[in-house]
Scaffold this motif. Structure first.
Motif, PDB file in Angstrom:
ATOM      1  N   ALA A 129     -58.042 -14.389  15.706  1.00  0.00           N
ATOM      2  CA  ALA A 129     -59.443 -14.250  16.087  1.00  0.00           C
ATOM      3  C   ALA A 129     -60.168 -15.589  16.114  1.00  0.00           C
ATOM      4  O   ALA A 129     -61.204 -15.722  16.764  1.00  0.00           O
ATOM      5  N   GLY A 130     -59.639 -16.591  15.417  1.00  0.00           N
ATOM      6  CA  GLY A 130     -60.281 -17.900  15.388  1.00  0.00           C
ATOM      7  C   GLY A 130     -59.864 -18.809  16.527  1.00  0.00           C
ATOM      8  O   GLY A 130     -60.337 -19.945  16.606  1.00  0.00           O
ATOM      9  N   GLN A 136     -59.151 -23.701  20.070  1.00  0.00           N
ATOM     10  CA  GLN A 136     -59.258 -23.115  21.397  1.00  0.00           C
ATOM     11  C   GLN A 136     -58.088 -23.523  22.287  1.00  0.00           C
ATOM     12  O   GLN A 136     -57.360 -24.466  21.993  1.00  0.00           O
ATOM     13  N   ALA A 177     -60.124 -19.474  20.334  1.00  0.00           N
ATOM     14  CA  ALA A 177     -60.916 -19.092  21.511  1.00  0.00           C
ATOM     15  C   ALA A 177     -60.084 -19.192  22.784  1.00  0.00           C
ATOM     16  O   ALA A 177     -59.311 -20.136  22.977  1.00  0.00           O
ATOM     17  N   VAL A 237     -54.977 -13.576   4.538  1.00  0.00           N
ATOM     18  CA  VAL A 237     -55.738 -14.216   5.605  1.00  0.00           C
ATOM     19  C   VAL A 237     -55.483 -15.715   5.648  1.00  0.00           C
ATOM     20  O   VAL A 237     -55.510 -16.393   4.618  1.00  0.00           O
ATOM     21  N   LYS A 239     -57.276 -18.826   7.656  1.00  0.00           N
ATOM     22  CA  LYS A 239     -58.444 -19.113   8.471  1.00  0.00           C
ATOM     23  C   LYS A 239     -58.072 -20.088   9.595  1.00  0.00           C
ATOM     24  O   LYS A 239     -57.270 -21.006   9.398  1.00  0.00           O
ATOM     25  N   THR A 240     -58.662 -19.870  10.767  1.00  0.00           N
ATOM     26  CA  THR A 240     -58.360 -20.698  11.929  1.00  0.00           C
ATOM     27  C   THR A 240     -59.628 -21.051  12.690  1.00  0.00           C
ATOM     28  O   THR A 240     -60.621 -20.329  12.647  1.00  0.00           O
ATOM     29  N   ARG A 241     -59.552 -22.166  13.376  1.00  0.00           N
ATOM     30  CA  ARG A 241     -60.614 -22.534  14.320  1.00  0.00           C
ATOM     31  C   ARG A 241     -59.999 -23.432  15.392  1.00  0.00           C
ATOM     32  O   ARG A 241     -59.329 -24.407  15.085  1.00  0.00           O
ATOM     33  N   SER A 294     -66.447 -19.548   6.432  1.00  0.00           N
ATOM     34  CA  SER A 294     -67.168 -18.869   7.517  1.00  0.00           C
ATOM     35  C   SER A 294     -66.342 -18.772   8.794  1.00  0.00           C
ATOM     36  O   SER A 294     -66.816 -18.252   9.797  1.00  0.00           O
ATOM     37  N   TRP A 295     -65.121 -19.274   8.788  1.00  0.00           N
ATOM     38  CA  TRP A 295     -64.273 -19.212   9.979  1.00  0.00           C
ATOM     39  C   TRP A 295     -63.669 -17.826  10.139  1.00  0.00           C
ATOM     40  O   TRP A 295     -63.594 -17.038   9.184  1.00  0.00           O
ATOM     41  N   ALA A 296     -63.197 -17.555  11.333  1.00  0.00           N
ATOM     42  CA  ALA A 296     -62.484 -16.296  11.578  1.00  0.00           C
ATOM     43  C   ALA A 296     -61.072 -16.405  11.021  1.00  0.00           C
ATOM     44  O   ALA A 296     -60.570 -17.494  10.731  1.00  0.00           O
ATOM     45  N   GLY A 297     -60.437 -15.257  10.872  1.00  0.00           N
ATOM     46  CA  GLY A 297     -59.084 -15.234  10.349  1.00  0.00           C
ATOM     47  C   GLY A 297     -58.068 -14.946  11.444  1.00  0.00           C
ATOM     48  O   GLY A 297     -58.329 -14.191  12.380  1.00  0.00           O
TER      49      GLY A 297
END
Length: 360
Positions: A138-139, A237, A141, A231, A233-235, A132-135
């Motif tokens: 975009a992940g 900030q 912030a 892709v 995935k990243t999360r 469900s994370w952004a790729g």
């Protein structure tokens, strides 16, 4: 008032029987079982009495909640059994099977439940929180920019964008992930920062625990490992504050999830997710107080947690364990690589920063 006998053989008042039957009738009205003569009589009387419709019991608060709760459960279970018998008689055995029965056992290795969560080439993040994370970028912030130290709000905005560019060039660039030297990322580092420049000269030629390019860059050896899909995935900030000598100090805390497969065609379709969480502290220094070049930053500190990336001697590349190697890879501290509430560095020991994933 007369007394009846409850299902457990105890004496029950008519009022309690009426309450039990009211609940049972409401829960099992559609069940194909003929009620007893006494049940029919009581039911008809309940329907005829004003204010005693079968729907009213749901809002009733009894004087003895514990006893009412027990009768409610008995009535509900009885209703469910009747309904199951009517709709699917063959399932009664499964309904009352013990914990050892296949129908009640938790999904184990090779069961459909596990297979449904296993990653595939088409869905490499299936079964992972990262699904469900952004790729990509975009992940990551970005905070709202404001004036800090020697920089105006507009200059802080540009520095934040360049800091994110470094994360992209060091952890997401396709060429770098396939083993190329991260030239774009290196170009953003202050060339006058001697200790970091010495690190960069050594790390790619003779990787070691102290000088390992993986501390800053993500790289896989193309002859051994191939990325799955386009892709990552990243999360995470970026945050910032005023640092020493009025510098803009940017902290990046980002988790990267890389799905990979064996590079050789005969390696099967096993997918491993290498998970890396990095924390970098970057200083955008005032050129009047620190020797630097326009558009570059100094690195204040860097640390990372890595799982499923190999725990052997440094090679300058992640070496994800496959097959039997994966089961034998037992070094390091156990961590949840998706848990971002704890500080970075949970997997660090006196020897390395390798950790085992509790889930991947």
């Amino acid at each position: 008032m007369g007394a009846g006998t409850g299902p457990d053989g105890s004496s029950r008042s008519d009022e309690e029987w009426e309450r039990f039957l009211r609940e049972s009738v409401a829960g099992a009205a559609d069940a194909p079982k003929e009620p007893s003569a006494r049940a029919r009589a009581v039911t008809e009387r309940l329907r005829a009495e004003p204010g005693h419709g079968l729907e009213g019991w749901r809002s009733y608060t009894p004087a003895r909640p514990r006893r009412r709760t027990g009768w409610y459960v008995v009535g509900l279970l009885a209703s469910l059994v009747l309904l199951v018998v009517a709709l699917a008689p063959g399932r009664v055995v499964d309904l009352f099977a013990g914990d050892d029965s296949p129908s009640s056992a938790a999904p184990g290795p090779g069961t459909p439940g596990e297979a449904a969560q296993r990653p595939t080439v088409d869905e490499p993040f299936r079964g992972s929180p990262a699904a469900s994370w952004a790729g990509g970028a975009a992940g990551i912030a970005m905070p709202k920019a404001g004036a800090v130290g020697w920089m105006s709000a507009a200059e802080v905005e540009r520095a934040l964008v360049s800091s994110r560019d470094f994360l992209v060039a060091s952890g997401l660039d396709r060429g770098v992930l396939q083993g190329e030297r991260p030239e774009k990322a290196i170009a953003l580092i202050n060339p006058h920062q001697k200790d970091v420049q010495d690190f960069l000269k050594t790390a790619f030629l003779t990787p070691s625990e102290k000088n390992d390019p993986l501390l800053l860059f993500s790289r896989f050896q193309p002859s051994r490992t191939r990325l799955v899909g386009d892709v990552v995935k990243t999360r995470g900030q970026l945050t910032y504050r005023e640092g020493e000598r009025g510098a803009l100090q940017v902290t990046a805390d980002v988790t990267f999830v890389y799905p990979v497969i064996r590079a050789d065609a005969g390696g099967g379709d096993e997918i491993v997710r290498t998970i890396v969480r990095r924390e970098l502290v970057l200083s955008w220094d005032n050129p009047d107080k620190v020797i630097t070049e326009p558009g570059t930053f100094s690195i204040v500190s860097y640390k990372y947690d890595m799982t499923n990336g190999g725990c052997g001697a440094p090679t300058g590349y992640f070496t994800p364990p496959f097959g039997t190697d994966r089961r034998a890879d037992k070094a390091g501290t156990e961590i949840d690589p998706y848990d971002r509430s704890a500080p970075v560095g949970r997997g660090e020991s006196s020897d390395d920063a390798c950790a085992r994933a509790t889930r991947s």
